[in-house]
Write a protein that holds these residues in place. Sequence first.
Motif, PDB file in Angstrom:
ATOM      1  N   LEU A 215     -10.351  -3.178   0.544  1.00  0.00           N
ATOM      2  CA  LEU A 215      -9.608  -3.229  -0.518  1.00  0.00           C
ATOM      3  C   LEU A 215      -8.867  -1.810  -0.862  1.00  0.00           C
ATOM      4  N   PHE A 216      -9.624  -0.659  -0.869  1.00  0.00           N
ATOM      5  CA  PHE A 216      -9.091   0.436  -1.547  1.00  0.00           C
ATOM      6  C   PHE A 216      -8.618   1.363  -0.486  1.00  0.00           C
ATOM      7  N   ARG A 233      -6.161  -2.938   1.350  1.00  0.00           N
ATOM      8  CA  ARG A 233      -5.194  -4.247   1.066  1.00  0.00           C
ATOM      9  C   ARG A 233      -4.480  -4.048  -0.140  1.00  0.00           C
ATOM     10  N   PHE A 234      -4.935  -3.169  -1.136  1.00  0.00           N
ATOM     11  CA  PHE A 234      -4.149  -3.145  -2.411  1.00  0.00           C
ATOM     12  C   PHE A 234      -2.805  -2.400  -2.061  1.00  0.00           C
ATOM     13  N   GLU A 235      -2.795  -1.342  -1.256  1.00  0.00           N
ATOM     14  CA  GLU A 235      -1.667  -0.815  -0.749  1.00  0.00           C
ATOM     15  C   GLU A 235      -0.857  -1.606  -0.109  1.00  0.00           C
ATOM     16  N   LEU A 242      -1.908 -10.514  -3.686  1.00  0.00           N
ATOM     17  CA  LEU A 242      -3.191 -10.132  -2.969  1.00  0.00           C
ATOM     18  C   LEU A 242      -4.095 -11.455  -3.200  1.00  0.00           C
ATOM     19  N   PHE A 243      -4.534 -12.191  -2.305  1.00  0.00           N
ATOM     20  CA  PHE A 243      -5.285 -13.228  -2.410  1.00  0.00           C
ATOM     21  C   PHE A 243      -6.964 -12.848  -2.130  1.00  0.00           C
ATOM     22  N   LEU A 244      -7.576 -12.747  -3.161  1.00  0.00           N
ATOM     23  CA  LEU A 244      -8.995 -12.454  -3.032  1.00  0.00           C
ATOM     24  C   LEU A 244      -9.845 -13.648  -2.835  1.00  0.00           C
TER      25      LEU A 244
END
Length: 471
Positions: A215-216, A233-235, A242-244
């Motif tokens: 994620l980070f 993935r945030f970047e 963003l699909f969590l």
Amino acid sequence: MKIRKPPTILVVEDDAENRTAMVKILEGAGFKTLQCDNGQEALDRVLEGNIDVLVSDMRLPVMDGVELLKRAKAADQEIEVILITGFGTVETAVEAIKEGAYDFITKPVKKAYLVHSVEKAAEKQYLQRENRELRSQLSPEGTRKLVYASSEMRNIARMIEQVASSTATVLITGESGTGKEVVADAIHSASPRRNRPLVKVSCAALPETLLEAELFGYEKGAFTGANARKEGRFELANGGTLFLDEIGEISLATQVKLLRVLQDGKFDRLGGTRTIDTDVRIIAATNKDLQQEVTERRFREDLFYRLNVINIRMPALRTRKDDIQLLAMHFLKVYAGKNQKSITGFTEDAMLALTSYDWPGNVRELENAVERAVVFTTGNLVPLSVLPQNVSMFAETRHSLTFKIGTPLRELERKAIEITLQHARDDKNLAARLLGIATRTIYRHMEREGIESTPQVTEPEKDTETEAPIH
Ligand SMILES: Nc1ncnc2c1ncn2[C@@H]1O[C@H](COP(=O)(O)OP(=O)(O)OP(=O)(O)O)[C@@H](O)[C@H]1O
Ligand SMILES: [Mg+2]
């Protein structure tokens, strides 16, 4: 070369002399070219669309070649990227190829090699695009389109339209297989972010530390095995969505970090010292009852409220039976196309079974049943016999139950249960579902009537076994 329209090549290089030289070579070989001198501008061009091949220097200001490659691929899966470097090391080449680069060229760039590589990349890209277009012609509705006929789903479609234009966080809840991911896709593609990446993370698939790294992102040396910096993935989703998925599975520690990004749009890479800003629209999904998780203290209440700004509840398929026929026809078209069969529909009893069955695995189970049925169908219509047994059980098998006026209801009940149990080959759960009553009612009835229960474990022979729902 099997290319019709001249492919458009975007050349990204900060050294003006090199850039002009490459552009000249490519124009001379018949390509249409565009150029820019940094990664950010290049990415903006890619997001605008219509770039076929990206030729980029590795060392660029702002965003390096590999980062550009990743983002360009996230924005347009079919784009082909060729990276160029002055100091080719095996590791960087391997990394570039692993991230999906088509080719890796070391300087000084040989004219013939550059043209050859770009031609090959453009051809691959063209074939991919053509393939996808062909596929979407075979199934004009496209496999990911939201198909529905029920008023419940019409309301959901309306809601998707309404929420798409905002950046509010959406929580999609519902049983497994109800179409939560399809809805997330629909929101993204109806939103102003549609040309930006939609990045998906399944929170259940990874253990805590790996999920956080995913994620980070992390800095080189953040933990053993972190040999190079990695973007999270945030970047990658910056500017997009963003699909969590399966958000109900994340640990309390990760929940704290997630809460921070949701609150201030800021996060740190693991082992990082710099706080990074991000502009990401979050869509989360779960098949758990998050409210219940909050009550049981497995899910933070503050995070729950942050996520639950807009809640879309996906109804179970058995509660919107109006959708079954259309969905079944949709999947039939898709899988008949894939299997090159000219099947036009279902026989009447097959369709009756499909619409009567209660689909515990929801749309996914229906899709699997139709896919399998298509494989076994030889004629123009899907017959009842190729449906999974637990579905075909729901076909209407007529039993003439004649009775004298004045027959006690209890007697009729006993008859109905007996006949259904026979039809369900003594599967009490199935019989109960067919009758629309609880399994314990069947047991109670048997007790009352003094019927011996056949132990279920020893009973079913191979061919009478009902199939478990496919999840
Ligand atoms: N309304 C719909 N129209 C067309 N296809 C659908 C629809 N709903 C679901 N599907 C299809 O059903 C399958 C399951 O859908 P999806 O993966 O979105 O379910 P989910 O709710 O995310 O399930 P899970 O909780 O198990 O992840 C997919 O193949 C999807 O394309
Ligand atoms: Mg899902």
